[in-house]
Design an enzyme around this catalytic site. Structure first.
Site, PDB file in Angstrom:
ATOM      1  N   LYS A  75      12.993 -32.950 -22.077  1.00  0.00           N
ATOM      2  CA  LYS A  75      13.528 -34.353 -22.839  1.00  0.00           C
ATOM      3  C   LYS A  75      12.599 -35.503 -22.766  1.00  0.00           C
ATOM      4  O   LYS A  75      12.416 -36.321 -23.648  1.00  0.00           O
ATOM      5  CB  LYS A  75      14.871 -34.691 -21.927  1.00  0.00           C
ATOM      6  N   GLY A 139      19.085 -38.403 -11.292  1.00  0.00           N
ATOM      7  CA  GLY A 139      18.329 -37.753 -12.291  1.00  0.00           C
ATOM      8  C   GLY A 139      18.218 -37.921 -13.704  1.00  0.00           C
ATOM      9  O   GLY A 139      18.890 -39.038 -14.259  1.00  0.00           O
TER      10      GLY A 139
END
Length: 280
Positions: A75, A139
């Site tokens: 990502k 995260g």
């Protein structure tokens, strides 16, 4: 039976990138949408892809590829690779969507749509009045969760994480004026849970093992959907609270991707039915 790609029928393609990727249910969602709309010239597949692989795989993709869904660990690489970035992807700091444009690739983040949609199903009409949230984890998935919560009007957020990531996550929330604090797993989790009006868990079940009874005192969105239910949501349900799983988030984040890739409204009911059937 020959695959439609082999038969030369497919003219447009999309795929999900990540590693490991073989268990991704994104193809179920997108292909169900194509089928429902009679888009026989579209196909959606999985491609194993690390962060290091992404520039090569996307850069070498032929013109038939109109978009990519991106999951971990790629990502951040998707955001860096793109030639254009939406405001929300830039603010969140990662991208789960790459869409081909005339100039290259546009990065977006529809994970926040997934969080917002799941929260809407969890809280219903109470969402606009909700002000206090507890987020478990700091995260990659926590970032769109925090952004979506702030966008929804949450004004007080506590993040439970093993390490203090205020320096990384604080700037994400500053523009919203959110009251934001970190706490460790050695803090009073039961009190934090009871004070929250909603909890979003962004971590694997193992990360909260042994803490479920303390944390299960508010409605919970757990981003995990396999196996389901999670021990955390079982604990919350036993205390009388509603829960939703990551499959709800997965569906809602896919709708926007489908529309960006194809230019067609997502047939949400058909996509959702196919996903839920795959989970049973």
């Amino acid at each position: 039976m020959s695959h439609p790609l082999e038969a030369g029928v497919v003219r447009h393609r999309a795929a999900v990138l990540g590693s490991p990727i073989k268990h991704s249910r994104s193809p179920i969602l997108h292909n169900a949408g194509y089928e429902d709309l009679g888009m026989s010239d579209w196909d959606y597949t999985r491609i194993e892809c690390t962060a290091e692989d992404l520039p090569r795989i996307v850069g070498e993709a032929d013109e038939s590829f109109r978009g990519f869904s991106v999951t971990m660990p790629a990502k951040f690489a998707a955001l860096e690779f793109a030639t254009e970035v939406t405001d929300r992807a830039r603010q969140i700091g990662s991208a789960n969507t790459l869409v081909r444009t005339d100039a290259g690739w546009r990065a977006d983040n529809t994970d926040c749509d997934g969080i917002t949609g799941a929260l809407g199903e969890l809280l219903g009409e109470a969402l606009p009045e909700t002000r206090r949230a507890l987020v478990i984890g700091g995260g990659g998935t926590a970032r769109p969760a925090l952004w979506a919560l702030a966008q929804a009007g949450i004004s007080d957020i506590t993040v439970i994480n093993r390490s203090d990531r205020s320096a990384e996550l604080g700037p994400l929330l500053e523009p919203f004026g959110v009251s934001f604090r970190f706490a460790g797993f050695d803090s009073d989790l039961r009190q934090a849970s009871r004070e929250a009006e909603v909890i979003v868990s962004t971590v694997p079940s193992a990360a909260v093992e042994g803490h479920e009874q303390d944390l299960g005192h508010a409605p919970i969105l757990d981003v995990i959907y396999e196996p389901w239910p999670t021990p955390l949501t079982v604990a919350a349900a036993a205390n009388g609270y509603l829960t939703v799983g990551g499959h709800i988030m997965l569906a809602h984040q896919a709708y926007g991707q489908f529309e960006q890739f194809t230019g067609r409204p997502a047939p949400r009911a058909a996509m959702r039915r196919a996903l839920e059937a795959s989970l049973h």
